[in-house]
Design a protein around this motif. Structure first.
Motif, PDB file in Angstrom:
ATOM      1  N   VAL A  93       0.854  -1.190   0.000  1.00  0.00           N
ATOM      2  CA  VAL A  93       0.000   0.000   0.000  1.00  0.00           C
ATOM      3  C   VAL A  93       0.889   1.239   0.000  1.00  0.00           C
ATOM      4  O   VAL A  93       2.071   1.164   0.316  1.00  0.00           O
ATOM      5  CB  VAL A  93      -0.952   0.023   1.219  1.00  0.00           C
ATOM      6  CG1 VAL A  93      -1.961  -1.105   1.148  1.00  0.00           C
ATOM      7  CG2 VAL A  93      -0.163  -0.059   2.520  1.00  0.00           C
ATOM      8  N   ASN A  94       0.303   2.366  -0.351  1.00  0.00           N
ATOM      9  CA  ASN A  94       1.085   3.596  -0.427  1.00  0.00           C
ATOM     10  C   ASN A  94       0.307   4.777   0.127  1.00  0.00           C
ATOM     11  O   ASN A  94      -0.886   4.916  -0.138  1.00  0.00           O
ATOM     12  CB  ASN A  94       1.463   3.903  -1.885  1.00  0.00           C
ATOM     13  CG  ASN A  94       2.441   2.899  -2.455  1.00  0.00           C
ATOM     14  OD1 ASN A  94       3.592   2.843  -2.050  1.00  0.00           O
ATOM     15  ND2 ASN A  94       1.984   2.089  -3.392  1.00  0.00           N
ATOM     16  N   GLY A  95       1.009   5.617   0.868  1.00  0.00           N
ATOM     17  CA  GLY A  95       0.479   6.911   1.269  1.00  0.00           C
ATOM     18  C   GLY A  95      -0.696   6.860   2.215  1.00  0.00           C
ATOM     19  O   GLY A  95      -1.208   5.807   2.571  1.00  0.00           O
ATOM     20  N   GLY A  96      -1.096   8.031   2.628  1.00  0.00           N
ATOM     21  CA  GLY A  96      -2.267   8.161   3.474  1.00  0.00           C
ATOM     22  C   GLY A  96      -1.950   8.204   4.952  1.00  0.00           C
ATOM     23  O   GLY A  96      -0.850   7.859   5.396  1.00  0.00           O
ATOM     24  N   ILE A 116       1.074  -3.646  10.194  1.00  0.00           N
ATOM     25  CA  ILE A 116       1.339  -2.530   9.284  1.00  0.00           C
ATOM     26  C   ILE A 116       2.840  -2.274   9.259  1.00  0.00           C
ATOM     27  O   ILE A 116       3.459  -2.132  10.318  1.00  0.00           O
ATOM     28  CB  ILE A 116       0.590  -1.267   9.737  1.00  0.00           C
ATOM     29  CG1 ILE A 116      -0.921  -1.545   9.821  1.00  0.00           C
ATOM     30  CG2 ILE A 116       0.874  -0.096   8.805  1.00  0.00           C
ATOM     31  CD1 ILE A 116      -1.686  -0.496  10.597  1.00  0.00           C
ATOM     32  N   ALA A 117       3.430  -2.249   8.079  1.00  0.00           N
ATOM     33  CA  ALA A 117       4.873  -2.017   7.944  1.00  0.00           C
ATOM     34  C   ALA A 117       5.124  -0.662   7.287  1.00  0.00           C
ATOM     35  O   ALA A 117       4.420  -0.264   6.362  1.00  0.00           O
ATOM     36  CB  ALA A 117       5.511  -3.121   7.107  1.00  0.00           C
ATOM     37  N   TYR A 118       6.131   0.043   7.791  1.00  0.00           N
ATOM     38  CA  TYR A 118       6.481   1.358   7.277  1.00  0.00           C
ATOM     39  C   TYR A 118       7.823   1.319   6.542  1.00  0.00           C
ATOM     40  O   TYR A 118       8.633   0.386   6.714  1.00  0.00           O
ATOM     41  CB  TYR A 118       6.535   2.362   8.427  1.00  0.00           C
ATOM     42  CG  TYR A 118       5.194   2.580   9.084  1.00  0.00           C
ATOM     43  CD1 TYR A 118       4.277   3.458   8.540  1.00  0.00           C
ATOM     44  CD2 TYR A 118       4.838   1.883  10.245  1.00  0.00           C
ATOM     45  CE1 TYR A 118       3.032   3.658   9.136  1.00  0.00           C
ATOM     46  CE2 TYR A 118       3.602   2.071  10.844  1.00  0.00           C
ATOM     47  CZ  TYR A 118       2.698   2.958  10.275  1.00  0.00           C
ATOM     48  OH  TYR A 118       1.472   3.147  10.855  1.00  0.00           O
ATOM     49  N   LEU A 177      -2.735   5.737  10.989  1.00  0.00           N
ATOM     50  CA  LEU A 177      -1.358   5.339  10.737  1.00  0.00           C
ATOM     51  C   LEU A 177      -0.391   6.253  11.474  1.00  0.00           C
ATOM     52  O   LEU A 177      -0.748   7.377  11.860  1.00  0.00           O
ATOM     53  CB  LEU A 177      -1.070   5.364   9.235  1.00  0.00           C
ATOM     54  CG  LEU A 177      -1.948   4.423   8.389  1.00  0.00           C
ATOM     55  CD1 LEU A 177      -1.690   4.634   6.915  1.00  0.00           C
ATOM     56  CD2 LEU A 177      -1.709   2.973   8.777  1.00  0.00           C
ATOM     57  N   ALA A 178       0.827   5.771  11.686  1.00  0.00           N
ATOM     58  CA  ALA A 178       1.826   6.525  12.448  1.00  0.00           C
ATOM     59  C   ALA A 178       2.140   7.865  11.777  1.00  0.00           C
ATOM     60  O   ALA A 178       2.377   7.925  10.566  1.00  0.00           O
ATOM     61  CB  ALA A 178       3.105   5.710  12.585  1.00  0.00           C
ATOM     62  N   THR A 179       2.130   8.911  12.562  1.00  0.00           N
ATOM     63  CA  THR A 179       2.405  10.259  12.053  1.00  0.00           C
ATOM     64  C   THR A 179       3.846  10.367  11.563  1.00  0.00           C
ATOM     65  O   THR A 179       4.774   9.920  12.237  1.00  0.00           O
ATOM     66  CB  THR A 179       2.153  11.303  13.149  1.00  0.00           C
ATOM     67  OG1 THR A 179       0.804  11.181  13.606  1.00  0.00           O
ATOM     68  CG2 THR A 179       2.391  12.711  12.624  1.00  0.00           C
TER      69      THR A 179
END
Length: 205
Positions: A93-96, A116-118, A177-179
């Motif tokens: 996934v991308n962005g948001g 969720i991976a960053y 999601l993480a800021t």
């Protein structure tokens, strides 16, 4: 493509991008009313009716917006997988700043843990769940903070007859999601409590 004596036949081939949810689809859950036996969403013989979904505004490739997040309904040919049963699949996934899933559970509610991976290599986990696609035949209310994304008037059966029971598609409550981080991928629950956990779309925004 031309076959001797048969004229011209057009074949539509849908190609999924590597890492996409579409590439992970492993369940045929939607059937047209004139070919009900082509799908078996709940492994008991029932499926979403493509016709009833269309009447409810859910169209192949169409958009369903819930909580400001716009999900895209899958486009597939009759008899092709159109959703994934969660079993640890990883989806790029991308962005948001928020994330939500579109789907439902079969044979009861279903819940598990989403990872969720960053882009910086960090991960976080979040609980996620879906309500039963018929809300227990109409005896239940949505669970896990689910929002009703669509409701169709009936569902189909592999026997070739429809069943007049309201059948739902749900959106999960958005996950913040993480800021300051760029989301890279989402891994669906590996262990699921309850029924089967079906996902039609994973959306960020």
């Amino acid at each position: 493509m031309t076959f001797a004596g048969l004229g011209t036949v057009t074949l539509q081939v849908l190609v999924a991008s590597p890492g996409s949810l579409r590439a992970q689809f492993d369940n045929v859950g939607i059937s047209p009313d004139n070919a009900m036996s082509t799908a078996n969403f709940d492994n008991v013989g029932f499926s979403y009716s493509a016709n009833a979904l269309f009447a409810a505004g859910v169209k192949p490739g169409g958009q369903i917006t819930v909580d400001g997040l716009t999900h895209t309904w899958p486009t597939t040919n009759t008899g092709e997988p159109d959703n994934v049963i969660a079993n640890g699949q990883t989806v790029e996934v991308n962005g948001g700043t928020r994330l939500a899933l579109l789907g439902s559970a079969a044979n009861g509610t279903a819940s598990g843990t989403l990872t969720i991976a960053y882009a910086d290599g960090s991960t976080e986990q979040a609980p996620v769940g879906f309500s039963d696609w018929t809300l227990g035949g109409g005896s239940q209310t949505p669970a896990f903070g689910n929002r009703v994304a669509a409701a169709s008037a009936y569902r189909n059966s592999t026997s070739g007859t429809s069943q007049g029971i309201t059948t739902y598609v749900f959106a999960t409550q958005p996950i913040q999601l993480a800021t300051g981080k760029q989301v890279r991928s989402v891994t669906l629950p590996t262990a699921v409590t309850g029924g089967s956990f079906h996902v039609f779309a994973v959306t960020t925004g």
